[in-house]
Design a protein around this motif. Structure first.
Motif, PDB file in Angstrom:
ATOM      1  N   GLN A  58       0.829  -1.205   0.000  1.00 30.09           N
ATOM      2  CA  GLN A  58       0.000   0.000   0.000  1.00 30.09           C
ATOM      3  C   GLN A  58       0.864   1.256   0.000  1.00 30.09           C
ATOM      4  OE1 GLN A  58      -3.074   0.105   2.978  1.00 30.09           O
ATOM      5  NE2 GLN A  58      -3.416   2.294   2.773  1.00 30.09           N
ATOM      6  N   ALA A  59       1.987   1.194   0.699  1.00 28.83           N
ATOM      7  CA  ALA A  59       2.869   2.357   0.777  1.00 28.83           C
ATOM      8  C   ALA A  59       3.530   2.686  -0.559  1.00 28.83           C
ATOM      9  CB  ALA A  59       3.951   2.110   1.837  1.00 28.83           C
ATOM     10  N   LEU A  60       3.508   1.767  -1.505  1.00 26.95           N
ATOM     11  CA  LEU A  60       4.104   2.015  -2.818  1.00 26.95           C
ATOM     12  C   LEU A  60       3.301   3.017  -3.634  1.00 26.95           C
ATOM     13  CD1 LEU A  60       4.966  -1.656  -3.839  1.00 26.95           C
ATOM     14  CD2 LEU A  60       6.566   0.066  -2.984  1.00 26.95           C
ATOM     15  N   GLY A  61       2.022   3.224  -3.271  1.00 28.00           N
ATOM     16  CA  GLY A  61       1.167   4.093  -4.064  1.00 28.00           C
ATOM     17  C   GLY A  61       0.637   3.360  -5.278  1.00 28.00           C
ATOM     18  N   GLU A  62       0.554   4.045  -6.406  1.00 25.54           N
ATOM     19  CA  GLU A  62      -0.060   3.450  -7.589  1.00 25.54           C
ATOM     20  C   GLU A  62       0.827   2.362  -8.193  1.00 25.54           C
ATOM     21  OE1 GLU A  62      -2.614   5.645 -10.612  1.00 25.54           O
ATOM     22  OE2 GLU A  62      -0.739   5.356 -11.732  1.00 25.54           O
ATOM     23  N   VAL A  63       0.207   1.199  -8.425  1.00 33.71           N
ATOM     24  CA  VAL A  63       0.889   0.042  -9.005  1.00 33.71           C
ATOM     25  C   VAL A  63      -0.087  -0.659  -9.947  1.00 33.71           C
ATOM     26  CG1 VAL A  63       2.435  -0.338  -7.028  1.00 33.71           C
ATOM     27  CG2 VAL A  63       0.161  -1.405  -7.043  1.00 33.71           C
ATOM     28  N   MET A  64       0.380  -1.747 -10.563  1.00 38.25           N
ATOM     29  CA  MET A  64      -0.511  -2.594 -11.360  1.00 38.25           C
ATOM     30  C   MET A  64      -0.622  -3.955 -10.690  1.00 38.25           C
ATOM     31  SD  MET A  64      -0.692  -5.277 -13.748  1.00 38.25           S
ATOM     32  CE  MET A  64       0.636  -5.380 -14.929  1.00 38.25           C
ATOM     33  N   ALA A  65      -1.855  -4.389 -10.418  1.00 40.24           N
ATOM     34  CA  ALA A  65      -2.124  -5.677  -9.770  1.00 40.24           C
ATOM     35  C   ALA A  65      -2.498  -6.695 -10.842  1.00 40.24           C
ATOM     36  CB  ALA A  65      -3.270  -5.533  -8.764  1.00 40.24           C
ATOM     37  N   LEU A  66      -1.874  -7.865 -10.792  1.00 36.65           N
ATOM     38  CA  LEU A  66      -2.092  -8.899 -11.798  1.00 36.65           C
ATOM     39  C   LEU A  66      -2.413 -10.226 -11.121  1.00 36.65           C
ATOM     40  CD1 LEU A  66       0.100  -9.599 -14.936  1.00 36.65           C
ATOM     41  CD2 LEU A  66      -0.595 -11.470 -13.440  1.00 36.65           C
ATOM     42  N   THR A  67      -3.487 -10.846 -11.554  1.00 38.53           N
ATOM     43  CA  THR A  67      -3.877 -12.178 -11.071  1.00 38.53           C
ATOM     44  C   THR A  67      -4.255 -13.003 -12.290  1.00 38.53           C
ATOM     45  OG1 THR A  67      -4.752 -11.180  -9.047  1.00 38.53           O
ATOM     46  CG2 THR A  67      -5.395 -13.451  -9.512  1.00 38.53           C
ATOM     47  N   ARG A  68      -3.938 -14.283 -12.248  1.00 36.57           N
ATOM     48  CA  ARG A  68      -4.252 -15.097 -13.417  1.00 36.57           C
ATOM     49  C   ARG A  68      -4.500 -16.539 -13.031  1.00 36.57           C
ATOM     50  NH1 ARG A  68       1.582 -15.781 -14.893  1.00 36.57           N
ATOM     51  NH2 ARG A  68       2.000 -17.927 -14.264  1.00 36.57           N
ATOM     52  N   ASN A  69      -5.172 -17.236 -13.908  1.00 34.79           N
ATOM     53  CA  ASN A  69      -5.163 -18.683 -13.949  1.00 34.79           C
ATOM     54  C   ASN A  69      -4.613 -19.064 -15.325  1.00 34.79           C
ATOM     55  OD1 ASN A  69      -7.535 -18.707 -15.769  1.00 34.79           O
ATOM     56  ND2 ASN A  69      -8.692 -18.152 -13.934  1.00 34.79           N
ATOM     57  N   ARG A  70      -4.624 -20.308 -15.678  1.00 35.34           N
ATOM     58  CA  ARG A  70      -3.950 -20.702 -16.920  1.00 35.34           C
ATOM     59  C   ARG A  70      -4.698 -20.263 -18.172  1.00 35.34           C
ATOM     60  NH1 ARG A  70      -4.927 -27.026 -15.505  1.00 35.34           N
ATOM     61  NH2 ARG A  70      -7.109 -27.207 -16.133  1.00 35.34           N
ATOM     62  N   SER A  71      -5.918 -19.750 -18.023  1.00 32.79           N
ATOM     63  CA  SER A  71      -6.705 -19.351 -19.180  1.00 32.79           C
ATOM     64  C   SER A  71      -7.046 -17.868 -19.222  1.00 32.79           C
ATOM     65  CB  SER A  71      -8.019 -20.152 -19.220  1.00 32.79           C
ATOM     66  OG  SER A  71      -7.764 -21.532 -19.294  1.00 32.79           O
ATOM     67  N   VAL A  73      -6.006 -13.720 -17.615  1.00 34.50           N
ATOM     68  CA  VAL A  73      -5.159 -12.792 -16.858  1.00 34.50           C
ATOM     69  C   VAL A  73      -5.933 -11.492 -16.684  1.00 34.50           C
ATOM     70  CG1 VAL A  73      -2.955 -11.588 -16.744  1.00 34.50           C
ATOM     71  CG2 VAL A  73      -3.100 -13.784 -17.934  1.00 34.50           C
ATOM     72  N   ILE A  74      -5.962 -10.958 -15.465  1.00 32.57           N
ATOM     73  CA  ILE A  74      -6.588  -9.664 -15.209  1.00 32.57           C
ATOM     74  C   ILE A  74      -5.541  -8.726 -14.628  1.00 32.57           C
ATOM     75  CG2 ILE A  74      -7.412 -10.406 -12.922  1.00 32.57           C
ATOM     76  CD1 ILE A  74      -9.836  -8.563 -13.305  1.00 32.57           C
ATOM     77  N   ASP A 274      -8.288  -1.529 -21.757  1.00 37.88           N
ATOM     78  CA  ASP A 274      -8.687  -0.230 -21.241  1.00 37.88           C
ATOM     79  C   ASP A 274      -7.507   0.428 -20.530  1.00 37.88           C
ATOM     80  OD1 ASP A 274     -11.125  -0.841 -22.266  1.00 37.88           O
ATOM     81  OD2 ASP A 274     -12.131  -1.150 -20.341  1.00 37.88           O
ATOM     82  N   PRO A 275      -7.542   1.752 -20.335  1.00 37.02           N
ATOM     83  CA  PRO A 275      -6.385   2.452 -19.765  1.00 37.02           C
ATOM     84  C   PRO A 275      -5.921   1.910 -18.413  1.00 37.02           C
ATOM     85  CG  PRO A 275      -7.893   4.025 -20.744  1.00 37.02           C
ATOM     86  CD  PRO A 275      -8.586   2.693 -20.785  1.00 37.02           C
ATOM     87  N   ARG A 276      -6.848   1.519 -17.523  1.00 34.66           N
ATOM     88  CA  ARG A 276      -6.446   1.052 -16.197  1.00 34.66           C
ATOM     89  C   ARG A 276      -6.950  -0.367 -15.900  1.00 34.66           C
ATOM     90  NH1 ARG A 276      -4.502   5.318 -13.100  1.00 34.66           N
ATOM     91  NH2 ARG A 276      -5.209   4.495 -11.102  1.00 34.66           N
ATOM     92  N   PHE A 277      -7.408  -1.036 -16.942  1.00 33.73           N
ATOM     93  CA  PHE A 277      -7.918  -2.400 -16.812  1.00 33.73           C
ATOM     94  C   PHE A 277      -7.618  -3.182 -18.090  1.00 33.73           C
ATOM     95  CE2 PHE A 277     -11.975  -4.937 -17.722  1.00 33.73           C
ATOM     96  CZ  PHE A 277     -11.477  -6.110 -17.166  1.00 33.73           C
ATOM     97  N   ASN A 278      -6.832  -4.225 -17.960  1.00 33.18           N
ATOM     98  CA  ASN A 278      -6.577  -5.142 -19.069  1.00 33.18           C
ATOM     99  C   ASN A 278      -7.041  -6.530 -18.669  1.00 33.18           C
ATOM    100  OD1 ASN A 278      -3.448  -3.984 -20.615  1.00 33.18           O
ATOM    101  ND2 ASN A 278      -5.373  -2.939 -20.291  1.00 33.18           N
ATOM    102  N   LEU A 279      -7.542  -7.275 -19.653  1.00 28.03           N
ATOM    103  CA  LEU A 279      -7.914  -8.657 -19.431  1.00 28.03           C
ATOM    104  C   LEU A 279      -7.556  -9.445 -20.690  1.00 28.03           C
ATOM    105  CD1 LEU A 279     -10.802 -10.168 -17.555  1.00 28.03           C
ATOM    106  CD2 LEU A 279     -10.624 -10.819 -19.968  1.00 28.03           C
ATOM    107  N   HIS A 280      -6.993 -10.636 -20.499  1.00 28.64           N
ATOM    108  CA  HIS A 280      -6.588 -11.482 -21.609  1.00 28.64           C
ATOM    109  C   HIS A 280      -7.142 -12.882 -21.365  1.00 28.64           C
ATOM    110  CE1 HIS A 280      -3.867  -8.178 -22.473  1.00 28.64           C
ATOM    111  NE2 HIS A 280      -3.422  -8.275 -21.225  1.00 28.64           N
ATOM    112  N   LEU A 281      -8.064 -13.312 -22.235  1.00 26.25           N
ATOM    113  CA  LEU A 281      -8.781 -14.573 -22.056  1.00 26.25           C
ATOM    114  C   LEU A 281      -8.536 -15.482 -23.248  1.00 26.25           C
ATOM    115  CD1 LEU A 281     -11.028 -16.431 -20.802  1.00 26.25           C
ATOM    116  CD2 LEU A 281     -12.677 -15.035 -22.081  1.00 26.25           C
TER     117      LEU A 281
END
Length: 346
Positions: A58-71, A73-74, A274-281
């Motif tokens: 949280q102290a880092l400020g703005e970052v990009m969060a990434l979570t995925r399964n094998r099919s 990625v958000i 999208d500028p602050r949201f990517n998704l790859h399915l």
């Protein structure tokens, strides 16, 4: 599982220009082994427990969060705010970075620095016991580098070894249902007042999500055609319906809430850029799609859910709640008009 020394893995990584996830698959090693091999070469082993890790992030400020399964990625850009710790589950509750963590699955973590043509890329990478990625956090140009140095210093483990023993990967649980419990399933399903009661219902009846969907029947679970998935994205883009899109694995679930502004198919991939949201399915991984209705005190919670051929949940898509700005009627109309699965007679 193939065994390589850390030095061999570093060399193989240096020669490869693809994603670490793909390289790990080609080499038959856990992705975390590729990261651990760089310990002492720009990478530090750090504490993985969210109660220690997330406040530092949280102290880092703005970052990009990434979570995925094998099919799927958000990726979401924002700040880790409103963190709530817990032994079984932890969470961040922010309009942009909205996450659910399951601490027992967060076993190995690293602070990673990689020099590149555009400067140093910095990230926190968390993996499960088998070395599969649970969650990744990528710093941006505006991130606080003083907080990054503090994270590395305060969370560093005493053991900075570059080789780790990983557990065997657990197989995906196939659909599990009990046909003799079908009546009980429907009765208890109809009595639900909150979507979170569903997991308890599954445990009591010794089923899992996909198994229950297969025997529940209408109105609770109706099969859709796999073509419903690309149509879902096209309709969301065209109609501007706001949704909650859940993508996760056994250790983390990441949620996008809001509209979708772009859909860019590319080969088997469906991409939201999208500028602050990517998704790859990987659309070609989708084997089953279900329209699921769960009763709640606020009314029916309607979702579209996709599974792969082994029964792994790829994503869930719900309509945004009205108090958050969603349009329940528009989502209901969209979801119920998606193509249903038509059984072909032999």
């Amino acid at each position: 599982m193939t065994r390589y020394s850390a030095a061999e893995l570093r060399q193989l990584k240096a020669e490869d220009t693809g994603r670490p996830f793909d390289l790990a698959g080609k080499l038959d090693v856990p992705e975390a082994a590729l990261v651990a091999a760089e310990v002492g070469h720009g990478t530090i082993r750090i504490e993985a427990a969210p109660g220690r890790l997330i406040p530092a992030v949280q102290a880092l400020g703005e970052v990009m969060a990434l979570t995925r399964n094998r099919s799927c990625v958000i990726e979401k850009v924002g700040t880790y705010n409103n963190f709530h710790d817990g032994d079984h589950a932890a969470m961040t509750l922010d309009p942009e970075i909205d996450l659910r963590f399951f601490p027992s699955q967060m076993v190995h973590a690293f602070a990673v620095e990689v020099a590149g043509d555009k400067g140093v890329r910095r990230s926190v990478q968390v993996f499960d016991a088998a070395g599969d990625a649970v969650h990744k956090i990528h710093l941006r140009e505006t991130s606080d580098l003083g907080a990054w140095e503090a994270l590395k210093r305060d969370l560093a483990l005493a053991d900075q070894g570059d080789e780790i023993e990983f557990a065997a990967r657990k197989p995906v649980e196939p659909a599990k249902a009990a046909a003799d419990q079908a009546a009980a399933l429907r009765e208890e399903w109809a009595a639900m007042t909150d979507t979170h009661q569903f997991n308890g219902l599954m445990r009591r009846l010794k089923m899992n999500r996909l198994g229950a969907y297969r025997i529940a029947g209408a109105p609770w679970a109706q099969p859709l055609a796999v073509e419903a998935v690309p149509q879902l994205f096209e309709r969301l883009l065209a109609e501007g319906v706001q949704v909650m899109f859940f993508v996760g694995n056994m250790g983390c679930i990441e949620i996008h809430s809001g509209p979708i502004h772009s859909v860019k198919p590319m080969g088997p991939w469906i991409n939201v850029m999208d500028p602050r949201f990517n998704l790859h399915l990987r659309g070609d991984h989708v084997a089953e799609v279900w329209l699921v209705e769960k009763p709640t005190k606020r009314g029916a919670a309607l979702s579209v859910e996709a599974f792969d051929a082994e029964g792994m949940l790829i994503f869930q898509c719900f309509g945004m709640r009205e108090e958050k700005g969603g349009d329940a009627a528009a989502w209901d109309a969209l979801a119920r008009s998606l193509p249903q699965l038509v059984e072909v007679a032999a």
